[in-house]
Design a protein around this motif. Sequence first.
Motif, PDB file in Angstrom:
ATOM      1  N   ARG A   1     -56.031 -31.541  -5.745  1.00  0.00           N
ATOM      2  CA  ARG A   1     -55.774 -30.717  -7.249  1.00  0.00           C
ATOM      3  C   ARG A   1     -55.401 -29.447  -7.015  1.00  0.00           C
ATOM      4  NH1 ARG A   1     -56.496 -33.974 -12.953  1.00  0.00           N
ATOM      5  NH2 ARG A   1     -55.974 -35.881 -12.358  1.00  0.00           N
ATOM      6  N   PRO A   2     -56.974 -28.807  -6.356  1.00  0.00           N
ATOM      7  CA  PRO A   2     -56.766 -27.496  -6.597  1.00  0.00           C
ATOM      8  C   PRO A   2     -56.128 -26.904  -5.484  1.00  0.00           C
ATOM      9  CG  PRO A   2     -59.442 -28.397  -6.277  1.00  0.00           C
ATOM     10  CD  PRO A   2     -58.258 -29.357  -6.408  1.00  0.00           C
ATOM     11  N   LEU A   3     -55.890 -28.030  -3.849  1.00  0.00           N
ATOM     12  CA  LEU A   3     -54.860 -27.523  -3.083  1.00  0.00           C
ATOM     13  C   LEU A   3     -53.355 -27.667  -3.178  1.00  0.00           C
ATOM     14  CD1 LEU A   3     -56.597 -28.765   0.488  1.00  0.00           C
ATOM     15  CD2 LEU A   3     -56.567 -26.794  -1.090  1.00  0.00           C
ATOM     16  N   ALA A   4     -53.004 -28.224  -4.197  1.00  0.00           N
ATOM     17  CA  ALA A   4     -51.306 -28.593  -4.218  1.00  0.00           C
ATOM     18  C   ALA A   4     -50.773 -27.619  -4.455  1.00  0.00           C
ATOM     19  CB  ALA A   4     -51.512 -30.302  -4.672  1.00  0.00           C
ATOM     20  N   GLY A   5     -51.319 -26.727  -5.117  1.00  0.00           N
ATOM     21  CA  GLY A   5     -50.231 -25.892  -5.778  1.00  0.00           C
ATOM     22  C   GLY A   5     -50.673 -24.486  -4.594  1.00  0.00           C
ATOM     23  N   LEU A   6     -51.412 -24.204  -4.078  1.00  0.00           N
ATOM     24  CA  LEU A   6     -51.394 -24.019  -2.293  1.00  0.00           C
ATOM     25  C   LEU A   6     -50.770 -23.828  -1.421  1.00  0.00           C
ATOM     26  CD1 LEU A   6     -55.307 -22.959  -2.999  1.00  0.00           C
ATOM     27  CD2 LEU A   6     -53.320 -21.716  -3.913  1.00  0.00           C
ATOM     28  N   ILE A   7     -50.864 -24.764  -1.033  1.00  0.00           N
ATOM     29  CA  ILE A   7     -49.875 -25.393   0.076  1.00  0.00           C
ATOM     30  C   ILE A   7     -49.258 -26.815   0.292  1.00  0.00           C
ATOM     31  CG2 ILE A   7     -52.564 -24.712   1.431  1.00  0.00           C
ATOM     32  CD1 ILE A   7     -52.641 -27.592   1.487  1.00  0.00           C
ATOM     33  N   GLY A   8     -48.762 -27.328  -0.891  1.00  0.00           N
ATOM     34  CA  GLY A   8     -47.933 -27.997  -1.893  1.00  0.00           C
ATOM     35  C   GLY A   8     -48.774 -29.599  -1.858  1.00  0.00           C
ATOM     36  N   LYS A   9     -47.870 -30.201  -2.150  1.00  0.00           N
ATOM     37  CA  LYS A   9     -48.085 -31.493  -2.563  1.00  0.00           C
ATOM     38  C   LYS A   9     -48.625 -32.692  -1.561  1.00  0.00           C
ATOM     39  CE  LYS A   9     -46.867 -31.921  -7.488  1.00  0.00           C
ATOM     40  NZ  LYS A   9     -46.221 -32.615  -8.429  1.00  0.00           N
ATOM     41  N   ASN A  10     -47.825 -31.993  -0.643  1.00  0.00           N
ATOM     42  CA  ASN A  10     -47.680 -33.340   0.824  1.00  0.00           C
ATOM     43  C   ASN A  10     -48.477 -32.513   1.930  1.00  0.00           C
ATOM     44  OD1 ASN A  10     -45.412 -34.817   0.409  1.00  0.00           O
ATOM     45  ND2 ASN A  10     -44.434 -33.544   1.293  1.00  0.00           N
ATOM     46  N   SER A  11     -48.955 -31.221   1.926  1.00  0.00           N
ATOM     47  CA  SER A  11     -49.957 -30.836   2.634  1.00  0.00           C
ATOM     48  C   SER A  11     -51.436 -31.164   1.653  1.00  0.00           C
ATOM     49  CB  SER A  11     -49.863 -30.093   2.917  1.00  0.00           C
ATOM     50  OG  SER A  11     -48.632 -29.296   3.581  1.00  0.00           O
ATOM     51  N   ALA A  12     -51.394 -31.257   0.552  1.00  0.00           N
ATOM     52  CA  ALA A  12     -52.776 -31.781  -0.480  1.00  0.00           C
ATOM     53  C   ALA A  12     -53.098 -32.645  -0.373  1.00  0.00           C
ATOM     54  CB  ALA A  12     -52.846 -31.325  -1.191  1.00  0.00           C
ATOM     55  N   ALA A  13     -52.385 -34.017   0.085  1.00  0.00           N
ATOM     56  CA  ALA A  13     -52.295 -35.098  -0.240  1.00  0.00           C
ATOM     57  C   ALA A  13     -53.884 -35.601   1.478  1.00  0.00           C
ATOM     58  CB  ALA A  13     -51.139 -36.030  -0.340  1.00  0.00           C
ATOM     59  N   PHE A  14     -52.632 -35.100   3.269  1.00  0.00           N
ATOM     60  CA  PHE A  14     -53.014 -35.037   3.764  1.00  0.00           C
ATOM     61  C   PHE A  14     -54.687 -34.849   4.383  1.00  0.00           C
ATOM     62  CE2 PHE A  14     -53.029 -34.622   7.991  1.00  0.00           C
ATOM     63  CZ  PHE A  14     -52.174 -36.084   8.749  1.00  0.00           C
ATOM     64  N   ALA A  15     -54.271 -33.809   3.776  1.00  0.00           N
ATOM     65  CA  ALA A  15     -55.505 -32.210   3.455  1.00  0.00           C
ATOM     66  C   ALA A  15     -56.873 -33.641   2.500  1.00  0.00           C
ATOM     67  CB  ALA A  15     -55.824 -31.187   2.523  1.00  0.00           C
ATOM     68  N   SER A  16     -56.294 -34.566   1.864  1.00  0.00           N
ATOM     69  CA  SER A  16     -57.816 -34.990   1.316  1.00  0.00           C
ATOM     70  C   SER A  16     -57.911 -36.330   1.678  1.00  0.00           C
ATOM     71  CB  SER A  16     -56.367 -35.924   0.360  1.00  0.00           C
ATOM     72  OG  SER A  16     -56.286 -34.608  -0.785  1.00  0.00           O
ATOM     73  N   PHE A  17     -57.267 -36.731   2.825  1.00  0.00           N
ATOM     74  CA  PHE A  17     -57.551 -37.481   3.746  1.00  0.00           C
ATOM     75  C   PHE A  17     -58.581 -37.105   4.656  1.00  0.00           C
ATOM     76  CE2 PHE A  17     -53.912 -40.681   2.357  1.00  0.00           C
ATOM     77  CZ  PHE A  17     -54.578 -41.654   2.421  1.00  0.00           C
ATOM     78  N   LEU A  18     -58.022 -35.989   5.289  1.00  0.00           N
ATOM     79  CA  LEU A  18     -59.016 -35.308   6.382  1.00  0.00           C
ATOM     80  C   LEU A  18     -60.425 -35.089   5.740  1.00  0.00           C
ATOM     81  CD1 LEU A  18     -57.214 -32.895   8.290  1.00  0.00           C
ATOM     82  CD2 LEU A  18     -57.710 -34.978   8.639  1.00  0.00           C
ATOM     83  N   PHE A  19     -60.252 -34.898   4.939  1.00  0.00           N
ATOM     84  CA  PHE A  19     -61.917 -34.517   3.731  1.00  0.00           C
ATOM     85  C   PHE A  19     -62.798 -35.105   3.894  1.00  0.00           C
ATOM     86  CE2 PHE A  19     -63.815 -34.566  -0.272  1.00  0.00           C
ATOM     87  CZ  PHE A  19     -64.962 -33.112   0.074  1.00  0.00           C
ATOM     88  N   SER A  20     -61.635 -37.036   4.121  1.00  0.00           N
ATOM     89  CA  SER A  20     -61.911 -38.080   3.566  1.00  0.00           C
ATOM     90  C   SER A  20     -62.914 -38.545   5.022  1.00  0.00           C
ATOM     91  CB  SER A  20     -61.376 -39.333   3.108  1.00  0.00           C
ATOM     92  OG  SER A  20     -61.267 -39.069   1.767  1.00  0.00           O
ATOM     93  N   GLY A  21     -61.959 -38.354   6.080  1.00  0.00           N
ATOM     94  CA  GLY A  21     -62.480 -38.649   7.024  1.00  0.00           C
ATOM     95  C   GLY A  21     -63.567 -37.876   7.546  1.00  0.00           C
ATOM     96  N   ILE A  22     -64.332 -36.229   6.854  1.00  0.00           N
ATOM     97  CA  ILE A  22     -64.976 -35.549   7.985  1.00  0.00           C
ATOM     98  C   ILE A  22     -66.173 -36.704   6.796  1.00  0.00           C
ATOM     99  CG2 ILE A  22     -65.931 -32.827   6.906  1.00  0.00           C
ATOM    100  CD1 ILE A  22     -63.763 -31.674   6.992  1.00  0.00           C
ATOM    101  N   LEU A  23     -65.997 -37.084   5.779  1.00  0.00           N
ATOM    102  CA  LEU A  23     -67.146 -37.268   4.423  1.00  0.00           C
ATOM    103  C   LEU A  23     -67.804 -38.866   5.811  1.00  0.00           C
ATOM    104  CD1 LEU A  23     -65.692 -36.848   0.445  1.00  0.00           C
ATOM    105  CD2 LEU A  23     -67.549 -35.343   1.575  1.00  0.00           C
TER     106      LEU A  23
END
Length: 327
Positions: free
Chosen positions: A226-248
């Motif tokens: 949600r914080p990123l969707a408005g900045l980089i778009g929904k698709n990019s934010a969804a992909f970033a969420s997966f990368l963040f999950s990978g980091i965790l």
Amino acid sequence: MPGGYHDVRLYFANLRRPPATWYYIASLPSPVAKRFLVWTISACSIALADCLLLAQPAGIRMIVIIVVLLYTMKSVVYMECLIRDPRKLPLLRWIAFHCWIGMRPYVFAKRKDKPYDGGKLIRLGFVRLLIGIGMVTLSWLTWHWAAQWDWNPIVGRICASGFLLAGLSLIGHFGLLNIGAGLWRKAGFDCQPLFRNPFQSRSLNEFWSRRWNLAFSEMTSLGVYRPLAGLIGKNSAAFASFLFSGILHELAISLPVRQGYGMPLLYFFIHGCGIVIEHLLEKRGCPISKVPWVGRLWTIVWLVVPLPILFHPAFLKGIVWPIVGIY
């Protein structure tokens, strides 16, 4: 950042008032200050935990890092919720939120006078807990039978590891968490099971968003998407969420054993690509879930084939195998 510097000074001035430090951060009026503080302290908390546990076994380090990750991310989620909804949980309800694995703080905003039905979840949790213990025992027997009957060691480890990982998941994900959800429901709070028939998933999107570890999906949705969707778009934010999950998962799996860095991140990168493919197919009028058995097979292949990347050999050797004496 308007008011941000003043808010940060107020935070450090209030550090002498434990244990409500995290609770106080969420009360700051500036979203910029809140995000800066909560993410900075989260990163510092993980680094500090890792440094303090250098001499401890890898399994102990993993457990502590997971606990620190859980509670720092709860603070991130609560902070993001307050930015969108000014309702503030009373301190005791805020503590109750931190005593449950789920990531929906407003479940604890109101307690129902008549308890929810939690008996079925508790019974189901105990059944799965017992099955999980049985599978862990079967893993131990499989490995010792393999050694006794001179199986190929690789075959013995693969079979024993399969039973062990499935057993541990049944004990934790489907056993203890269901029991916990049932107990909270009996206490009057609408906590839901976090793992909902994952093998019924007809797509990766359904698996990750609606069936597997809803606490994790809620956390990434509220804290990252949600914080990123408005900045980089929904698709990019969804992909970033997966990368963040990978980091965790890197922090929980690779960091405790000091090896295998990049492999859990690669697993979630692969799944991010799978989600993109599903979206493209859906746009072309061919959703992967259109034929149920095709969707289920698709999902299982994506989950299982790259699984050794997620649970890499260093993690198995350092944390998982010692549970049943696999060497």
